[in-house]
Design a protein around this motif. Structure first.
Motif, PDB file in Angstrom:
ATOM      1  N   GLU A 246     -58.289  -6.888 -47.779  1.00  0.00           N
ATOM      2  CA  GLU A 246     -59.606  -7.548 -47.905  1.00  0.00           C
ATOM      3  C   GLU A 246     -60.096  -7.506 -49.355  1.00  0.00           C
ATOM      4  O   GLU A 246     -60.593  -8.494 -49.889  1.00  0.00           O
ATOM      5  CB  GLU A 246     -60.638  -6.776 -47.071  1.00  0.00           C
ATOM      6  CG  GLU A 246     -60.900  -7.338 -45.691  1.00  0.00           C
ATOM      7  CD  GLU A 246     -61.797  -6.364 -44.906  1.00  0.00           C
ATOM      8  OE1 GLU A 246     -61.565  -6.261 -43.709  1.00  0.00           O
ATOM      9  OE2 GLU A 246     -62.687  -5.709 -45.510  1.00  0.00           O
ATOM     10  N   MET A 247     -59.934  -6.321 -49.980  1.00  0.00           N
ATOM     11  CA  MET A 247     -60.393  -6.171 -51.366  1.00  0.00           C
ATOM     12  C   MET A 247     -59.679  -7.168 -52.276  1.00  0.00           C
ATOM     13  O   MET A 247     -60.272  -7.759 -53.170  1.00  0.00           O
ATOM     14  CB  MET A 247     -60.111  -4.737 -51.874  1.00  0.00           C
ATOM     15  CG  MET A 247     -61.119  -3.712 -51.414  1.00  0.00           C
ATOM     16  SD  MET A 247     -60.507  -2.006 -51.572  1.00  0.00           S
ATOM     17  CE  MET A 247     -60.156  -1.846 -53.311  1.00  0.00           C
ATOM     18  N   TYR A 248     -58.374  -7.330 -52.012  1.00  0.00           N
ATOM     19  CA  TYR A 248     -57.585  -8.280 -52.805  1.00  0.00           C
ATOM     20  C   TYR A 248     -58.140  -9.691 -52.622  1.00  0.00           C
ATOM     21  O   TYR A 248     -58.376 -10.418 -53.593  1.00  0.00           O
ATOM     22  CB  TYR A 248     -56.116  -8.213 -52.360  1.00  0.00           C
ATOM     23  CG  TYR A 248     -55.226  -9.216 -53.066  1.00  0.00           C
ATOM     24  CD1 TYR A 248     -54.572  -8.878 -54.246  1.00  0.00           C
ATOM     25  CD2 TYR A 248     -55.053 -10.504 -52.561  1.00  0.00           C
ATOM     26  CE1 TYR A 248     -53.769  -9.792 -54.903  1.00  0.00           C
ATOM     27  CE2 TYR A 248     -54.252 -11.426 -53.215  1.00  0.00           C
ATOM     28  CZ  TYR A 248     -53.611 -11.064 -54.385  1.00  0.00           C
ATOM     29  OH  TYR A 248     -52.829 -11.982 -55.034  1.00  0.00           O
ATOM     30  N   SER A 249     -58.382 -10.071 -51.352  1.00  0.00           N
ATOM     31  CA  SER A 249     -58.853 -11.423 -51.057  1.00  0.00           C
ATOM     32  C   SER A 249     -60.230 -11.666 -51.675  1.00  0.00           C
ATOM     33  O   SER A 249     -60.498 -12.739 -52.210  1.00  0.00           O
ATOM     34  CB  SER A 249     -58.934 -11.650 -49.549  1.00  0.00           C
ATOM     35  OG  SER A 249     -57.692 -11.378 -48.985  1.00  0.00           O
ATOM     36  N   GLU A 250     -61.098 -10.628 -51.617  1.00  0.00           N
ATOM     37  CA  GLU A 250     -62.440 -10.783 -52.187  1.00  0.00           C
ATOM     38  C   GLU A 250     -62.348 -11.034 -53.694  1.00  0.00           C
ATOM     39  O   GLU A 250     -63.050 -11.876 -54.228  1.00  0.00           O
ATOM     40  CB  GLU A 250     -63.261  -9.500 -51.940  1.00  0.00           C
ATOM     41  CG  GLU A 250     -63.800  -9.401 -50.516  1.00  0.00           C
ATOM     42  CD  GLU A 250     -64.225  -7.968 -50.157  1.00  0.00           C
ATOM     43  OE1 GLU A 250     -64.330  -7.708 -48.946  1.00  0.00           O
ATOM     44  OE2 GLU A 250     -64.406  -7.125 -51.070  1.00  0.00           O
ATOM     45  N   LYS A 251     -61.456 -10.284 -54.329  1.00  0.00           N
ATOM     46  CA  LYS A 251     -61.361 -10.396 -55.784  1.00  0.00           C
ATOM     47  C   LYS A 251     -60.684 -11.699 -56.212  1.00  0.00           C
ATOM     48  O   LYS A 251     -61.099 -12.341 -57.166  1.00  0.00           O
ATOM     49  CB  LYS A 251     -60.566  -9.195 -56.318  1.00  0.00           C
ATOM     50  CG  LYS A 251     -60.563  -9.086 -57.805  1.00  0.00           C
ATOM     51  CD  LYS A 251     -60.781  -7.661 -58.248  1.00  0.00           C
ATOM     52  CE  LYS A 251     -60.916  -7.574 -59.730  1.00  0.00           C
ATOM     53  NZ  LYS A 251     -61.269  -6.254 -60.182  1.00  0.00           N
ATOM     54  N   LYS A 252     -59.642 -12.063 -55.479  1.00  0.00           N
ATOM     55  CA  LYS A 252     -58.839 -13.224 -55.882  1.00  0.00           C
ATOM     56  C   LYS A 252     -59.306 -14.529 -55.253  1.00  0.00           C
ATOM     57  O   LYS A 252     -58.856 -15.597 -55.638  1.00  0.00           O
ATOM     58  CB  LYS A 252     -57.378 -13.001 -55.455  1.00  0.00           C
ATOM     59  CG  LYS A 252     -56.601 -12.051 -56.294  1.00  0.00           C
ATOM     60  CD  LYS A 252     -56.153 -12.660 -57.605  1.00  0.00           C
ATOM     61  CE  LYS A 252     -54.958 -13.591 -57.431  1.00  0.00           C
ATOM     62  NZ  LYS A 252     -54.473 -14.089 -58.720  1.00  0.00           N
ATOM     63  N   LYS A 253     -60.126 -14.400 -54.236  1.00  0.00           N
ATOM     64  CA  LYS A 253     -60.546 -15.571 -53.438  1.00  0.00           C
ATOM     65  C   LYS A 253     -59.334 -16.277 -52.846  1.00  0.00           C
ATOM     66  O   LYS A 253     -59.245 -17.493 -52.795  1.00  0.00           O
ATOM     67  CB  LYS A 253     -61.359 -16.575 -54.291  1.00  0.00           C
ATOM     68  CG  LYS A 253     -62.466 -15.961 -55.106  1.00  0.00           C
ATOM     69  CD  LYS A 253     -63.778 -15.924 -54.310  1.00  0.00           C
ATOM     70  CE  LYS A 253     -64.914 -15.289 -55.069  1.00  0.00           C
ATOM     71  NZ  LYS A 253     -65.021 -13.831 -54.985  1.00  0.00           N
ATOM     72  N   GLU A 254     -58.322 -15.475 -52.500  1.00  0.00           N
ATOM     73  CA  GLU A 254     -57.172 -16.039 -51.795  1.00  0.00           C
ATOM     74  C   GLU A 254     -56.489 -14.934 -50.988  1.00  0.00           C
ATOM     75  O   GLU A 254     -56.739 -13.746 -51.215  1.00  0.00           O
ATOM     76  CB  GLU A 254     -56.165 -16.683 -52.756  1.00  0.00           C
ATOM     77  CG  GLU A 254     -55.557 -15.711 -53.731  1.00  0.00           C
ATOM     78  CD  GLU A 254     -54.614 -16.371 -54.739  1.00  0.00           C
ATOM     79  OE1 GLU A 254     -53.437 -16.008 -54.739  1.00  0.00           O
ATOM     80  OE2 GLU A 254     -55.062 -17.224 -55.527  1.00  0.00           O
ATOM     81  N   GLU A 255     -55.640 -15.353 -50.056  1.00  0.00           N
ATOM     82  CA  GLU A 255     -54.945 -14.377 -49.206  1.00  0.00           C
ATOM     83  C   GLU A 255     -53.907 -13.614 -50.020  1.00  0.00           C
ATOM     84  O   GLU A 255     -53.383 -14.131 -51.004  1.00  0.00           O
ATOM     85  CB  GLU A 255     -54.200 -15.099 -48.065  1.00  0.00           C
ATOM     86  CG  GLU A 255     -55.111 -15.800 -47.087  1.00  0.00           C
ATOM     87  CD  GLU A 255     -55.886 -14.815 -46.241  1.00  0.00           C
ATOM     88  OE1 GLU A 255     -55.263 -13.940 -45.647  1.00  0.00           O
ATOM     89  OE2 GLU A 255     -57.133 -14.926 -46.222  1.00  0.00           O
ATOM     90  N   PHE A 256     -53.589 -12.392 -49.590  1.00  0.00           N
ATOM     91  CA  PHE A 256     -52.517 -11.625 -50.229  1.00  0.00           C
ATOM     92  C   PHE A 256     -51.187 -12.181 -49.730  1.00  0.00           C
ATOM     93  O   PHE A 256     -50.806 -11.950 -48.588  1.00  0.00           O
ATOM     94  CB  PHE A 256     -52.651 -10.148 -49.880  1.00  0.00           C
ATOM     95  CG  PHE A 256     -51.741  -9.268 -50.682  1.00  0.00           C
ATOM     96  CD1 PHE A 256     -52.125  -8.838 -51.935  1.00  0.00           C
ATOM     97  CD2 PHE A 256     -50.510  -8.883 -50.198  1.00  0.00           C
ATOM     98  CE1 PHE A 256     -51.294  -8.028 -52.693  1.00  0.00           C
ATOM     99  CE2 PHE A 256     -49.668  -8.073 -50.952  1.00  0.00           C
ATOM    100  CZ  PHE A 256     -50.065  -7.649 -52.201  1.00  0.00           C
ATOM    101  N   ALA A 257     -50.532 -12.961 -50.580  1.00  0.00           N
ATOM    102  CA  ALA A 257     -49.390 -13.739 -50.104  1.00  0.00           C
ATOM    103  C   ALA A 257     -48.053 -13.076 -50.367  1.00  0.00           C
ATOM    104  O   ALA A 257     -47.391 -13.358 -51.348  1.00  0.00           O
ATOM    105  CB  ALA A 257     -49.418 -15.117 -50.747  1.00  0.00           C
ATOM    106  N   THR A 258     -47.709 -12.127 -49.561  1.00  0.00           N
ATOM    107  CA  THR A 258     -46.354 -11.587 -49.608  1.00  0.00           C
ATOM    108  C   THR A 258     -45.945 -11.311 -48.172  1.00  0.00           C
ATOM    109  O   THR A 258     -46.466 -10.404 -47.546  1.00  0.00           O
ATOM    110  CB  THR A 258     -46.269 -10.279 -50.418  1.00  0.00           C
ATOM    111  OG1 THR A 258     -46.794 -10.534 -51.705  1.00  0.00           O
ATOM    112  CG2 THR A 258     -44.849  -9.806 -50.558  1.00  0.00           C
ATOM    113  N   ASP A 259     -45.036 -12.092 -47.680  1.00  0.00           N
ATOM    114  CA  ASP A 259     -44.628 -11.961 -46.284  1.00  0.00           C
ATOM    115  C   ASP A 259     -44.231 -10.532 -45.950  1.00  0.00           C
ATOM    116  O   ASP A 259     -44.606  -9.984 -44.946  1.00  0.00           O
ATOM    117  CB  ASP A 259     -43.425 -12.871 -45.991  1.00  0.00           C
ATOM    118  CG  ASP A 259     -43.827 -14.322 -46.087  1.00  0.00           C
ATOM    119  OD1 ASP A 259     -45.050 -14.570 -46.180  1.00  0.00           O
ATOM    120  OD2 ASP A 259     -42.946 -15.185 -46.078  1.00  0.00           O
TER     121      ASP A 259
END
Ligand SMILES: Nc1ncnc2c1ncn2[C@@H]1O[C@H](COP(=O)(O)OP(=O)(O)OP(=O)(O)O)[C@@H](O)[C@H]1O
Length: 265
Positions: A246-259
């Motif tokens: 969630e923290m990653y998504s909040e900061k980047k405004k995108e999903e954490f994209a690593t399958d």
């Protein structure tokens, strides 16, 4: 003990493929830190390790190890104080040499001895005692060619080769990722033991967020060639994998994209 100061590295400079792999990266490790390194694909994790090992020179910035400026030191010199393991168990050992010959080579390099194969009885006994600690029966296969060992066994030999004389810094680049889950767990257990017993300052890249938050004393997340999060032991206790995503998504405004990360949540 390790200081990376404003490290910058661009690949394919001046071409349409120009890519900034390290962007003013700053990181300081204290003696004995065991830091796990997260980041999505292409975040710069392996590039950071390559920079520390001297695989290439930085465009700008500095790297200090134990207070010594190693920014321009060649790779072979840094290898005397920095150990590195890769995902591929084939890297790091000579397959046509036996376990004891591989260990002897590593040992003589670290001890700065010239006669690499001149194994003394004391050396052999020392290797045997160290191999016994892993309970993988490797101590009884010292004359077996390393190429005949399984991936997990090879990774353990490589780990031992890198730590017979404890390095100042140990870099683990997803060293258990290519192993089956049971072997990966065993190799990880051995890694933890070696690092702890020898108090080796260590960084370990992993795509497994749970493992990252549970291993060592600190976790960093890289993004676009810089440190995005630096989470100490106390903060980690309160942090779940879900919250970190969630923290990653909040900061980047995108999903954490690593399958692989999502699979291992
Ligand atoms: N020698 C090189 N030449 C050109 N580009 C490179 C080189 N090494 C790395 N890169 C680029 O730098 C970026 C960072 O790569 P790096 O391998 O450090 O990522 P990573 O975080 O380790 O990713 P992964 O989890 O996928 O292994 C990538 O875009 C990669 O393509």
């Amino acid at each position: 003990m390790l200081e990376i100061q404003s490290a910058c590295k661009k690949f394919s400079k001046g071409t349409p493929n120009e890519h900034t792999a390290l962007a003013q990266l700053n990181l300081t490790l204290a003696q004995g830190d065991f830091v796990t390194v997260l980041g999505s694909n292409g975040a710069g994790k392996s590039t950071m390790f390559n920079a520390v090992c001297g695989n290439f020179l930085l465009d700008s910035g500095k790297i200090l190890l134990d207070g010594k400026d190693i920014t321009f030191e060649p790779e072979y010199r840094r290898a005397l104080s920095i150990g590195r393991l890769f995902q591929d168990p084939m890297k790091g050992t000579a397959p046509s040499l036996t376990i004891e010959e591989n260990l002897a080579l590593a040992y003589s390099k670290q001890k700065k001895r010239s006669l690499a194969f001149a194994l003394t009885r004391k050396d052999r006994d020392y290797f045997k005692t160290e191999l016994e600690k892993f309970s993988m029966d490797l101590e009884n296969r010292m004359k077996t060619k390393v190429g005949l060992l399984s991936g997990g066994q090879r990774q353990v030999v490589t780990l031992l080769m890198s730590t017979l004389v404890p390095p100042k810094l140990l870099l683990l680049d997803e060293h258990t990722a290519a192993l089956d889950p049971a072997t990966a767990e065993k190799v990880m257990e051995i890694t933890n033991r070696i690092v702890k017993e020898n108090k080796i300052t260590t960084m370990m890249i992993t795509h497994n967020m749970k493992q990252a938050l549970e291993t060592g004393n600190r976790t960093i997340m890289l993004d676009s060639g810089a440190v995005m999060f630096d989470i100490d032991a106390r903060q980690r206790e309160q942090l779940s994998v879900e919250r970190l995503v969630e923290m990653y998504s909040e900061k980047k405004k995108e999903e954490f994209a690593t399958d692989r990360v999502l699979l291992s949540v």
